[in-house]
Design a protein around this motif. Structure first.
Motif, PDB file in Angstrom:
ATOM      1  N   GLN A   3       0.897  -1.292  -0.388  1.00  0.00           N
ATOM      2  CA  GLN A   3      -0.345   0.012   0.019  1.00  0.00           C
ATOM      3  C   GLN A   3       1.049   1.058  -0.422  1.00  0.00           C
ATOM      4  O   GLN A   3       2.093   1.475   0.886  1.00  0.00           O
ATOM      5  CB  GLN A   3      -0.924  -0.133   1.101  1.00  0.00           C
ATOM      6  CG  GLN A   3      -1.673   1.395   0.774  1.00  0.00           C
ATOM      7  CD  GLN A   3      -2.944   1.156   0.751  1.00  0.00           C
ATOM      8  OE1 GLN A   3      -3.230   0.241   0.275  1.00  0.00           O
ATOM      9  NE2 GLN A   3      -3.669   1.995   0.331  1.00  0.00           N
ATOM     10  N   ILE A   4       0.632   2.456  -1.350  1.00  0.00           N
ATOM     11  CA  ILE A   4       1.375   3.219  -1.025  1.00  0.00           C
ATOM     12  C   ILE A   4       0.597   4.491  -0.543  1.00  0.00           C
ATOM     13  O   ILE A   4      -1.038   4.408  -0.328  1.00  0.00           O
ATOM     14  CB  ILE A   4       1.406   4.088  -2.668  1.00  0.00           C
ATOM     15  CG1 ILE A   4       2.280   5.329  -2.382  1.00  0.00           C
ATOM     16  CG2 ILE A   4       0.465   3.724  -3.144  1.00  0.00           C
ATOM     17  CD1 ILE A   4       3.035   5.277  -3.815  1.00  0.00           C
ATOM     18  N   LYS A  44       9.180   8.988  -8.763  1.00  0.00           N
ATOM     19  CA  LYS A  44       9.940   7.839  -9.560  1.00  0.00           C
ATOM     20  C   LYS A  44       9.091   6.359  -8.413  1.00  0.00           C
ATOM     21  O   LYS A  44       8.289   5.124  -9.013  1.00  0.00           O
ATOM     22  CB  LYS A  44      10.948   6.937  -8.854  1.00  0.00           C
ATOM     23  CG  LYS A  44      11.915   5.633  -9.637  1.00  0.00           C
ATOM     24  CD  LYS A  44      13.013   5.411  -9.028  1.00  0.00           C
ATOM     25  CE  LYS A  44      13.429   3.728  -8.611  1.00  0.00           C
ATOM     26  NZ  LYS A  44      12.660   3.303  -8.865  1.00  0.00           N
ATOM     27  N   ARG A  45       8.686   6.774  -6.904  1.00  0.00           N
ATOM     28  CA  ARG A  45       7.988   5.947  -6.601  1.00  0.00           C
ATOM     29  C   ARG A  45       6.303   6.062  -6.612  1.00  0.00           C
ATOM     30  O   ARG A  45       6.321   5.167  -6.727  1.00  0.00           O
ATOM     31  CB  ARG A  45       8.307   7.321  -5.135  1.00  0.00           C
ATOM     32  CG  ARG A  45       6.813   6.495  -3.728  1.00  0.00           C
ATOM     33  CD  ARG A  45       7.340   7.330  -2.788  1.00  0.00           C
ATOM     34  NE  ARG A  45       7.191   8.535  -2.641  1.00  0.00           N
ATOM     35  CZ  ARG A  45       5.243   8.903  -2.053  1.00  0.00           C
ATOM     36  NH1 ARG A  45       4.693   7.338  -2.462  1.00  0.00           N
ATOM     37  NH2 ARG A  45       5.112   9.640  -2.466  1.00  0.00           N
ATOM     38  N   LEU A  46       5.490   6.924  -7.373  1.00  0.00           N
ATOM     39  CA  LEU A  46       4.421   6.845  -7.511  1.00  0.00           C
ATOM     40  C   LEU A  46       4.632   5.485  -9.212  1.00  0.00           C
ATOM     41  O   LEU A  46       3.497   5.280  -9.518  1.00  0.00           O
ATOM     42  CB  LEU A  46       3.843   8.239  -8.633  1.00  0.00           C
ATOM     43  CG  LEU A  46       3.868   9.211  -7.413  1.00  0.00           C
ATOM     44  CD1 LEU A  46       3.374  11.207  -7.712  1.00  0.00           C
ATOM     45  CD2 LEU A  46       2.933   8.914  -6.320  1.00  0.00           C
ATOM     46  N   ARG A  47       5.303   6.191 -10.417  1.00  0.00           N
ATOM     47  CA  ARG A  47       5.196   4.878 -11.222  1.00  0.00           C
ATOM     48  C   ARG A  47       5.885   3.204 -10.607  1.00  0.00           C
ATOM     49  O   ARG A  47       5.208   2.361 -10.976  1.00  0.00           O
ATOM     50  CB  ARG A  47       6.955   5.297 -12.046  1.00  0.00           C
ATOM     51  CG  ARG A  47       6.648   6.653 -13.200  1.00  0.00           C
ATOM     52  CD  ARG A  47       7.613   6.110 -13.980  1.00  0.00           C
ATOM     53  NE  ARG A  47       7.794   7.052 -14.834  1.00  0.00           N
ATOM     54  CZ  ARG A  47       8.432   8.519 -15.061  1.00  0.00           C
ATOM     55  NH1 ARG A  47       9.208   8.170 -14.192  1.00  0.00           N
ATOM     56  NH2 ARG A  47       7.669   9.301 -15.545  1.00  0.00           N
ATOM     57  N   ASP A  48       6.642   3.482  -9.554  1.00  0.00           N
ATOM     58  CA  ASP A  48       6.796   2.382  -9.549  1.00  0.00           C
ATOM     59  C   ASP A  48       5.886   0.726  -8.126  1.00  0.00           C
ATOM     60  O   ASP A  48       5.566   0.211  -8.265  1.00  0.00           O
ATOM     61  CB  ASP A  48       8.276   2.419  -8.402  1.00  0.00           C
ATOM     62  CG  ASP A  48       9.112   2.716  -8.687  1.00  0.00           C
ATOM     63  OD1 ASP A  48       9.086   2.206  -9.762  1.00  0.00           O
ATOM     64  OD2 ASP A  48      10.170   2.402  -8.163  1.00  0.00           O
ATOM     65  N   ALA A  49       4.431   2.504  -7.860  1.00  0.00           N
ATOM     66  CA  ALA A  49       3.320   1.462  -7.270  1.00  0.00           C
ATOM     67  C   ALA A  49       2.472   1.747  -7.395  1.00  0.00           C
ATOM     68  O   ALA A  49       1.424   1.302  -7.810  1.00  0.00           O
ATOM     69  CB  ALA A  49       3.391   3.308  -6.444  1.00  0.00           C
TER      70      ALA A  49
END
Length: 165
Positions: A3-4, A44-49
């Motif tokens: 979960q992000i 990058k975090r939003l893409r990875d999530a």
């Protein structure tokens, strides 16, 4: 998938990228009022999530029409005879794999699916109908509506909770 959590800055980044994904990291950081390294890390975090699925170019259908022809856009309602999960999943996988199907929605109530399809012309639509609908014994009803004009196309996800300062 873990979960992000996202905050207002993440929402601003997502909203800005939806409007113009071609922005440089520097320009995006300036627009959202954060540093470029922070911007790069957050995107990058939003893409990875998986919140950013992909970045694409939206083409101008009207301008391409002068070069390639308008083609034919149809909104197609499909009702299946059997609606068991395995039948719905199988149909969905088959139509989603077809390049002419631009969008596929499982809906309720009413038909089981609504598709947006784009083909070159009516013979191409007939070939698609044969390939996807007529040859499938589980397809009970097909109702197609042919577009005469596209008044709006906006793929942007509304991020209603954004409170810009």
């Amino acid at each position: 998938m873990e979960q992000i959590s996202i905050d207002e800055t993440d929402l601003k980044l997502l909203d800005s990228l939806q409007t113009d994904a071609s922005l440089s990291n520097q320009a995006l950081a300036e627009r959202v009022h954060i540093s470029p390294p922070t911007c790069l890390r957050r995107v990058k975090r939003l893409r990875d999530a998986g919140l950013i699925e992909r970045e694409v170019a939206l083409l101008s259908g009207d301008k391409l029409a002068a070069l390639l022809g308008h083609g034919l856009t149809a909104i197609v309602e499909i009702t299946l005879d059997r609606q068991g999960a395995e039948h719905l999943d199988a149909f969905e996988l088959r139509v989603a794999a077809d390049a002419a199907v631009q969008q596929c929605y499982r809906v309720s109530p009413g038909p089981d699916f609504v598709l947006m399809v784009h083909v070159a012309d009516m013979p191409s639509y007939l070939a698609l109908a044969q390939r996807l609908f007529t040859s499938d014994a589980n397809v009970r009803n097909v109702k197609a509506f042919f577009s005469t004009k596209r008044a709006k196309f906006e793929p942007k996800v509304l991020l209603a909770s954004i409170r810009f300062s």
